[in-house]
Design a protein around this motif. Structure first.
Motif, short mmCIF file in Angstrom:
data_model
loop_
_atom_site.label_atom_id
_atom_site.label_comp_id
_atom_site.label_asym_id
_atom_site.label_seq_id
_atom_site.Cartn_x
_atom_site.Cartn_y
_atom_site.Cartn_z
N CYS B 148 111.07 21.48 -0.27
CA CYS B 148 111.89 22.63 0.15
C CYS B 148 111.97 23.71 -0.92
CB CYS B 148 113.30 22.16 0.50
SG CYS B 148 113.32 21.02 1.89
N HIS B 149 112.14 23.29 -2.18
CA HIS B 149 112.33 24.30 -3.21
C HIS B 149 111.02 24.98 -3.57
CE1 HIS B 149 116.43 22.42 -4.49
NE2 HIS B 149 116.42 22.92 -3.28
N ARG B 152 110.72 27.32 -0.24
CA ARG B 152 111.69 28.37 0.05
C ARG B 152 112.20 29.08 -1.19
NH1 ARG B 152 113.22 24.20 3.60
NH2 ARG B 152 112.28 24.57 5.63
N VAL B 180 110.12 20.51 7.23
CA VAL B 180 111.46 19.92 7.35
C VAL B 180 111.74 19.06 6.11
CG1 VAL B 180 112.96 18.41 8.70
CG2 VAL B 180 111.31 19.91 9.86
N CYS B 181 112.95 19.20 5.59
CA CYS B 181 113.37 18.48 4.38
C CYS B 181 113.22 16.97 4.56
CB CYS B 181 114.84 18.83 4.11
SG CYS B 181 115.58 17.98 2.71
N PHE B 184 116.04 14.22 0.57
CA PHE B 184 116.41 13.81 -0.79
C PHE B 184 117.68 14.56 -1.24
CE2 PHE B 184 115.92 14.55 -5.45
CZ PHE B 184 116.36 13.31 -5.84
N GLY B 185 117.52 15.82 -1.60
CA GLY B 185 118.70 16.62 -1.92
C GLY B 185 119.49 16.16 -3.13
N SER B 196 120.84 11.22 4.86
CA SER B 196 119.61 11.33 4.08
C SER B 196 118.56 10.36 4.61
CB SER B 196 119.93 11.03 2.61
OG SER B 196 118.75 10.85 1.86
N ALA B 198 118.38 9.13 7.64
CA ALA B 198 117.93 9.56 8.97
C ALA B 198 116.86 10.64 8.83
CB ALA B 198 119.11 10.10 9.77
N MET B 199 117.02 11.53 7.87
CA MET B 199 116.01 12.57 7.62
C MET B 199 114.72 11.94 7.09
SD MET B 199 118.77 15.25 6.02
CE MET B 199 117.68 16.51 5.39
N ASP B 202 112.53 10.37 9.81
CA ASP B 202 111.69 11.31 10.55
C ASP B 202 110.51 11.78 9.70
OD1 ASP B 202 113.26 11.04 12.74
OD2 ASP B 202 114.45 12.84 12.39
N HIS B 225 111.70 9.72 -3.20
CA HIS B 225 112.46 9.45 -1.98
C HIS B 225 111.54 8.97 -0.85
CE1 HIS B 225 115.08 10.91 1.49
NE2 HIS B 225 115.78 9.98 0.89
#
Lengths: 522, 262
Positions: B148-149, B152, B180-181, B184-185, B196, B198-199, B202, B225
């Motif tokens: 993501c980073h 974006r 799509v992320c 992790f975050g 987390s 659930a993401m 996918d 992750h």
């Protein structure tokens, strides 16, 4: 910049830790801004609901694609976003002036303006207006502001029945449920669930009703038509209030809003104070941004605008209730106030990977998703919604689609900092997390201490089997519930580098910036 | 992005605390790659961590000394590289912001100047060094997850893919729903472990659908992750950092999936 509106807070509200000088937050015990459970607890429940997961995934995937398609048609989309952001920022910087201007303009055209500090005052004002009109039932346009303040509950307590006329709001109301999406409040329901709700609750519906969408819409239409024709009071929110002209604007898709703002004799609009825009021309920007971001349409089917009272046409008694309910408190934060720029399009919900999996109920507020995670805590005070700023992986998809360029990830990080700082001020004992973070900062602030910690972490090798760790102690146990963790390697990079190069290649060489005395310039 | 014309000889490596401690092969591969391309790499030993974990968890005051250390350590260097979109994103988008929030304008200005010279690996290679074919050989089926980073905050776009397409022997397959992320975050993975996961489920479904042997990305954290999830499922798919693939050459075998699943 003059931004504080000067609406004095009610002193000494029980349970409030706010100092009297700070603008008040939305009061506890009324409305729908606070969650019963912290986000992780509510999310865990939602994640286990396979039907919900499927409905959300299908609905958000569809609407994401629609939005992307219509946004890509506009060559000046980025300029429109920049214009939307600029108008909102300028409005917030002079909000008191524009609200005063709006009041003067509405009043000059025969409307009446009321000021509500919070949910309780707004509920009392609207209830008194309905009673003065001699009505015991009202028809409502879908409105987040009235849902935020729990207006239907306040009216019911006074013996007034409020009928939601937006199809999805009707489904939610009949299902004794809560909305889970800003735009599509019943996004968590599929059509067979909706059929069951109608059969159970509508009373006057045919028992042969199928789950065909057209049949469901027709049943709702028949049900609502009687209410439209009998109600003498309509209640709406407002997407925009134009300060220059006193014009209020509602944007919708079904035509129920048009009925509510034209048929009844009395029209009462509850509008958050941040919805004011300076001029008629500004509407041109937002009416391009909103439908494309929201429903993925070039233009929404119904845009209703009214300016005070038009004699002999439409409602002859027109009221505007301007609602604060914590907005001035949000405005007082120079970073956080950007959340007030929101035009409620819900594009951020539809792209959010967290929202797509948990749905809106997990956020516990009428404002779910990324924007809710930055707006709700500011309206209520962070301590009352402390888990929301953390309900994001900071992936940034929300910022990319926001039509007014609210930097939601930055606001989330800012609110996390405010939460930590407020907790430090108000709690005498630091939390386990605060101690861990302080210890990590101490270790990471010095390469020698870091190297020592790295050596110690290699004791983690004892936990490893075949190159992975399957169970870590708390708080990292939450990681290994679903994922393996890497075993610390026998040698860190730092050690490897040292073994190859010694210490002699770490420093700057001739030609690097330090030799040009750059630092002394700064 | 400012482009440095001409010959960059010395490049300062910011290894990142995570890779230094847990994934040393990643900064090692970065060194191997850049030295093979004819550059001298230095590792300023005073470096530690960019402070992103503290900033994103709300502990900005605790991040201040880390930001100051990063700026002090790397200020002397003309070109700095880190094999992490996330850390470079934090350096560019957060260091000055945190310094200003704590009324340290001088640190903020210095941080901005150093951040402008700090590049994520694919940015350094394509924009600064002007190279897409790095002479790598990697005979495996690979799918790329744009973190993501990188995607974006840094807007690296297709830079990593341009580099991967020039790797000989590679079978590069597109990842469905790539943007799509992965879930992790940072501390999100622990504070909101269920969401987390659930993401992650996918993301793993997308990775497995490609039938790739290797999932690559520009961030060790996201790979930790995704790889941790794949390993738990015995999925037989390995996670390998972009730097490791680009460092691999015929015969050298670095980064090759000798054993499937970490």
């Amino acid at each position: 910049m003059t931004t504080f509106l000067g609406l004095p807070g009610r002193p000494g509200r029980p349970g409030s830790r706010q100092s009297p000088s700070e603008p008040p937050h939305a009061p506890r015990g009324v409305g729908h801004l606070r969650a019963a459970d912290p986000f992780p607890v509510a999310a865990r429940r939602a994640l286990a609901d396979a039907q919900l997961r499927r409905n959300l995934s299908k609905a958000t995937t569809t609407i994401r694609a629609k939005r992307a398609a219509v946004v890509s048609e506009l060559p000046d989309w980025e300029e429109l976003r920049a214009a939307g952001e600029a108008i909102k920022a300028a409005t917030m910087a002079d909000l008191d002036r524009y609200l005063g201007q709006l009041e003067v303009a509405v009043t000059a055209r025969g409307g009446t303006v009321h000021w509500a500090r919070d949910a309780i005052e707004a509920g009392n004002i609207v209830t008194a207006l309905v009673q003065a009109a001699g009505a015991t039932e009202v028809v409502k346009v879908k409105s987040l502001a009235t849902d935020e303040i729990g207006l239907n509950d306040a009216l019911a307590a006074a013996g007034i029945a409020a009928y939601e006329t937006d199809l999805a709001e009707l489904i939610v109301q009949l299902g004794h449920d809560r909305p889970s999406h800003i735009l599509v409040p019943a996004i968590h329901r599929n059509r067979s669930e909706i059929r069951d709700i109608f059969l159970r609750e509508m009373g006057d519906v045919s028992p042969d009703l199928t789950d065909d969408p057209a049949a469901l819409a027709e049943a709702a239409r028949q049900h609502l038509r009687r209410k439209f024709l009998s109600a003498t009071v309509g209640i709406s929110g407002a997407n925009f209030g134009v300060a220059e002209t006193g014009t209020l604007c509602v944007v919708e898709s079904e035509g129920n809003g048009r009925m509510c703002v034209t048929l009844p004799q009395t029209l009462i609009t509850v509008m958050g104070i941040e919805k004011v825009i300076p001029s008629w021309a500004d509407l041109g920007v937002f009416l391009q941004l909103l439908p494309r971001s929201s429903t993925g349409e070039r233009m929404n089917p119904y845009t209703s605008m009214w300016t005070g009272v038009t004699p002999g046409d439409g409602p002859q008694s027109v009221h505007l209730v301007l609602l604060d309910n914590g907005r001035t408190a949000a405005l007082a934060d120079p970073v956080g106030r950007a959340a007030l720029h929101c035009i409620r399009c819900s594009a951020c919900l539809n792209v959010c990977p967290v929202y797509e999996r948990t749905g809106g109920h997990a956020y516990g507020s009428v404002y779910p998703g990324p924007i809710g995670a930055v707006l709700s805590p500011q309206l209520t005070g962070i301590e009352d919604n402390a888990s929301l700023p953390y309900a994001s992986s900071l992936c940034g998809a929300c910022y990319d689609v926001c039509p007014v360029k609210i930097n939601i990830p930055e606001l989330l990080v800012h609110l996390r900092a405010r939460h930590v700082e407020e907790a430090r001020r108000t709690h005498r004992l630091p939390s386990a997390e605060a101690i861990t973070m302080a210890a990590a900062s101490y270790l990471l602030a010095d390469p020698g201490r870091l190297a020592a910690a790295q050596s110690a972490s290699r004791s983690g090798r004892l936990l490893g089997r075949r190159g992975k760790i399957t169970a870590l102690p708390p708080p990292l146990a939450a990681w290994t519930r679903a994922r393996d963790a890497p075993v610390p390697p026998p040698q860190t990079f730092r050690q490897w580098w040292h073994s190859q190069h010694g210490d002699d290649r770490g420093g700057p060489a001739p030609g690097d910036r330090s030799d040009r005395s750059d630092r002394s310039d700064q | 992005m400012h482009s440095i014309v001409g010959d960059v000889t010395r490049i300062a490596l910011f290894a990142t605390c995570l890779a230094d401690t847990l994934f040393p092969d990643v900064p090692r591969a970065t060194v191997t790659l850049l030295e093979r391309l004819g550059h001298e790499v230095v590792f300023p030993a005073e470096q530690t961590c960019c402070g992103q974990m503290h900033i994103n968890t709300g502990y900005q005051r605790a991040a201040l000394p880390l930001i100051r250390r990063y700026v002090d350590t790397f200020e002397p260097y003309e070109v700095i590289v880190a094999p992490s979109g996330s850390c470079v994103g934090s350096i560019g988008h957060q260091h000055a912001m945190v310094a200003r929030r704590h009324d340290d304008e001088e640190l903020a200005r210095r941080a901005e100047a150093v951040a402008a010279r700090t590049y994520e690996l694919s940015q350094l290679l394509t924009d600064v060094l002007g190279v897409e074919d790095v002479g790598a050989h990697y005979p495996h089926r690979v799918t790329y997850h744009p973190t993501c980073h990188s995607l974006r905050l840094l807007a690296v776009g297709d830079r990593p893919l341009r580099l991967l397409r020039r790797v000989s022997g590679i079978d590069l397959v597109p990842l469905p729903d790539a943007d799509v992320c992965c879930g992790f975050g940072g501390t999100f993975a622990v504070k909101n472990a269920d969401t987390s996961t659930a993401m992650l489920a996918d993301k793993m479904r997308s990775v497995l659908a490609t039938r790739a042997e290797v999932c690559t990305a520009g961030d060790s954290s996201c790979l930790m992750h995704i790889g941790g999830g794949l390993s738990r499922l015995r999925a037989g798919v390995k996670t390998v950092h972009l730097a490791e693939i680009l460092a691999s050459t015929a015969g050298a075998g670095q980064g090759a999936p000798a054993a499937v699943s970490r």
